[in-house]
Write a protein that holds these residues in place. Structure first.
Motif, mmCIF file in Angstrom:
data_model
loop_
_atom_site.group_PDB
_atom_site.id
_atom_site.type_symbol
_atom_site.label_atom_id
_atom_site.label_comp_id
_atom_site.label_asym_id
_atom_site.label_seq_id
_atom_site.Cartn_x
_atom_site.Cartn_y
_atom_site.Cartn_z
ATOM 1 N N VAL A 80 17.295 -5.764 14.083
ATOM 2 C CA VAL A 80 15.982 -5.659 13.461
ATOM 3 C C VAL A 80 16.175 -5.078 12.058
ATOM 4 N N PRO A 81 16.410 -5.939 11.054
ATOM 5 C CA PRO A 81 16.640 -5.439 9.694
ATOM 6 C C PRO A 81 15.372 -4.833 9.087
ATOM 7 N N THR A 115 8.339 7.390 26.615
ATOM 8 C CA THR A 115 8.592 8.233 25.443
ATOM 9 C C THR A 115 9.712 7.658 24.585
ATOM 10 N N LEU A 116 10.649 6.920 25.209
ATOM 11 C CA LEU A 116 11.760 6.354 24.445
ATOM 12 C C LEU A 116 11.285 5.188 23.579
ATOM 13 N N LEU A 117 10.393 4.359 24.096
ATOM 14 C CA LEU A 117 9.820 3.293 23.282
ATOM 15 C C LEU A 117 9.011 3.885 22.129
ATOM 16 N N MET A 118 8.334 4.989 22.372
ATOM 17 C CA MET A 118 7.576 5.655 21.309
ATOM 18 C C MET A 118 8.505 6.158 20.217
ATOM 19 N N LEU A 119 9.645 6.724 20.611
ATOM 20 C CA LEU A 119 10.636 7.183 19.629
ATOM 21 C C LEU A 119 11.143 6.020 18.785
ATOM 22 N N VAL A 120 11.524 4.926 19.444
ATOM 23 C CA VAL A 120 12.048 3.771 18.713
ATOM 24 C C VAL A 120 10.989 3.215 17.766
ATOM 25 N N SER A 121 9.738 3.197 18.194
ATOM 26 C CA SER A 121 8.654 2.719 17.340
ATOM 27 C C SER A 121 8.447 3.635 16.136
ATOM 28 N N GLY A 166 9.255 1.413 13.025
ATOM 29 C CA GLY A 166 7.930 0.908 12.688
ATOM 30 C C GLY A 166 7.264 0.324 13.915
ATOM 31 N N PHE A 167 6.042 0.770 14.209
ATOM 32 C CA PHE A 167 5.373 0.355 15.444
ATOM 33 C C PHE A 167 5.206 -1.163 15.523
ATOM 34 N N ASP A 168 4.632 -1.767 14.500
ATOM 35 C CA ASP A 168 4.397 -3.213 14.543
ATOM 36 C C ASP A 168 5.706 -3.982 14.657
ATOM 37 N N GLU A 169 6.712 -3.544 13.896
ATOM 38 C CA GLU A 169 7.996 -4.253 13.889
ATOM 39 C C GLU A 169 8.685 -4.159 15.251
ATOM 40 N N VAL A 170 8.644 -2.982 15.860
ATOM 41 C CA VAL A 170 9.320 -2.801 17.139
ATOM 42 C C VAL A 170 8.603 -3.569 18.249
ATOM 43 N N MET A 171 7.287 -3.491 18.288
ATOM 44 C CA MET A 171 6.564 -4.208 19.335
ATOM 45 C C MET A 171 6.729 -5.721 19.170
ATOM 46 N N ARG A 172 6.810 -6.180 17.923
ATOM 47 C CA ARG A 172 7.069 -7.599 17.675
ATOM 48 C C ARG A 172 8.479 -7.967 18.157
ATOM 49 N N ALA A 173 9.445 -7.085 17.911
ATOM 50 C CA ALA A 173 10.818 -7.324 18.357
ATOM 51 C C ALA A 173 10.894 -7.366 19.886
ATOM 52 N N TYR A 174 10.139 -6.510 20.556
ATOM 53 C CA TYR A 174 10.128 -6.519 22.016
ATOM 54 C C TYR A 174 9.542 -7.825 22.549
ATOM 55 N N ARG A 175 8.479 -8.312 21.943
ATOM 56 C CA ARG A 175 7.926 -9.594 22.377
ATOM 57 C C ARG A 175 8.948 -10.710 22.187
ATOM 58 N N HIS A 176 9.684 -10.655 21.063
ATOM 59 C CA HIS A 176 10.743 -11.637 20.825
ATOM 60 C C HIS A 176 11.821 -11.533 21.905
ATOM 61 N N ASP A 185 20.579 -5.352 27.507
ATOM 62 C CA ASP A 185 21.092 -5.606 26.168
ATOM 63 C C ASP A 185 20.653 -4.507 25.200
ATOM 64 N N ALA A 186 21.078 -4.638 23.934
ATOM 65 C CA ALA A 186 20.846 -3.596 22.939
ATOM 66 C C ALA A 186 20.108 -4.153 21.726
ATOM 67 N N MET A 187 19.584 -3.234 20.917
ATOM 68 C CA MET A 187 19.001 -3.593 19.627
ATOM 69 C C MET A 187 19.465 -2.605 18.579
ATOM 70 N N PHE A 188 19.574 -3.081 17.343
ATOM 71 C CA PHE A 188 20.032 -2.243 16.232
ATOM 72 C C PHE A 188 18.944 -2.246 15.173
ATOM 73 N N LEU A 189 18.469 -1.048 14.816
ATOM 74 C CA LEU A 189 17.381 -0.890 13.856
ATOM 75 C C LEU A 189 17.834 -0.034 12.686
ATOM 76 N N GLU A 190 17.367 -0.390 11.509
ATOM 77 C CA GLU A 190 17.597 0.423 10.323
ATOM 78 C C GLU A 190 16.317 1.155 9.955
ATOM 79 N N ARG A 191 16.474 2.336 9.442
ATOM 80 C CA ARG A 191 15.329 3.200 9.176
ATOM 81 C C ARG A 191 14.378 2.602 8.158
ATOM 82 N N ARG A 192 13.087 2.671 8.482
ATOM 83 C CA ARG A 192 12.055 2.173 7.565
ATOM 84 C C ARG A 192 11.486 3.342 6.774
#
Length: 343
Positions: A31-32, A303-309, A313-323, A336-343
């Protein structure tokens, strides 16, 4: 924000019940910061790193923390260790058909008895007739998460443990680290990426549901953390050379951010810390240490999904989860895993 903001639809068959055939054999969703998500393999992870980056791992080791015993009445009792208190006392989650009584000790495998002392909210203080840690190491079963609907198997003793685990104390694995094998670690090192370790002993409370709608009313479970002087120096050096601090898992995020808030940290410098954390990170949190995050996919409304969001970014993470659901990624601890860069 409210608890239900973090709901998403997850088909049950996407919840991984077993690890992949090979540690690094899973998938990776990248998730760039300013580009569409990328569907990759976990073996592509070193290619997302840059020379000068720092990988921070959680070196906790999972205790085989689940044992089953019998009350004098013949009733079955399941004990899930949460924390060793001293030479013979523990805090544990207890499941039994009827409440435990102090005068009725539970008989455990190996001729050991557990006696109920008192309640601590959802936890039970128990006194064992032997030294707890050695006992659980010998007689306990790996404490697989509740969404893995099978008993622990022989393979779980190794696969529900990172290859760099060294400090016993967790009753759940820091699952982002489960993907790393020696080859992936060597490729990261060959790119000029450094590594360091912190410790958070993951408790079974990590699987507890958020029971309130208003997130400000939620109280996190306590977990023990440790940030060494060596880790602080490695982080300072990475930032000084322009590298990124890459947290391998949400436990590393909570450990470093807790240390940064501890009051022992000087302005602009992370100081060694040892103690407990109840840090609850939700969107709007101002991250002080972490620049990128490798993590698994987490439960809805957790709480872990909240941390990742909060991080991605909330919209970006929830969109990534739907994907991820659409592309049939595997979810949760063995997923599986996901890699996120700080927004």
């Amino acid at each position: 924000m409210r608890r239900t903001d973090f709901a998403y639809d997850l088909p049950v068959d996407l919840i991984a019940q077993h690890p992949p055939a090979h540690r690094a054999g899973g998938r990776l969703l990248h998730v760039p910061k300013a580009a569409p998500v990328q569907d990759l393999k976990f073996t592509d992870f070193p290619d997302l790193l840059r020379a000068g980056d720092l990988l921070v791992f959680n070196d906790t080791r999972v205790i085989p923390a689940r044992v089953r015993g019998v009350k004098p009445t013949g009733g079955q009792v399941e004990i899930l260790l949460e924390r060793v208190l001293d030479a013979n006392r523990i805090l544990a989650h207890v499941h039994a058909s009827k409440p435990l009584r102090p005068e009725a000790p539970v008989s455990l495998p190996g001729g050991v008895e557990a006696r109920f002392i008192q309640r601590h909210d959802d936890l039970f203080e128990l006194q064992l007739s032997t030294e707890p840690l050695a006992y659980f190491e010998q007689y306990g079963a790996m404490p697989l998460p509740p969404y893995i609907e099978r008993d622990a198997e022989a393979d779980d003793a190794a696969r529900y443990q990172t290859i760099y685990a060294r400090k016993p104390g967790a009753v759940a694995a820091p699952t982002a680290g489960l993907h790393f094998d020696d080859e992936v670690l060597a490729r990261c090192k060959s790119k000029g990426v450094d590594t360091t370790f912190v410790t958070l002993h993951v408790g079974a409370g990590t699987f507890q549901n958020v029971r309130v709608e208003d997130l400000q009313q939620h109280r996190m479970h306590a977990e023990r953390i440790s940030v060494s002087e060596q880790a602080c120096e490695a982080i300072a050096a990475a930032k000084a050379r322009g590298g990124r601090v890459v947290a391998v898992g949400t436990t590393v995020v909570r450990t470093l951010e807790s240390a940064a808030q501890s009051g022992t940290s000087l302005v602009g410098a992370l100081q060694p810390y040892e103690g407990e954390t109840r840090l609850f990170i939700t969107p709007g949190y101002d991250f002080r240490v972490i620049d990128a995050l490798l993590t698994n996919f987490h439960l809805p409304e957790s709480t872990l999904l909240m941390l990742v969001s909060a991080f991605g970014g909330f919209d970006e993470v929830m969109r990534a989860y739907r994907h991820a659901v659409e592309q049939r990624y595997r979810f949760f601890s063995y997923g599986d895993a996901m890699f996120l860069e700080r927004r």
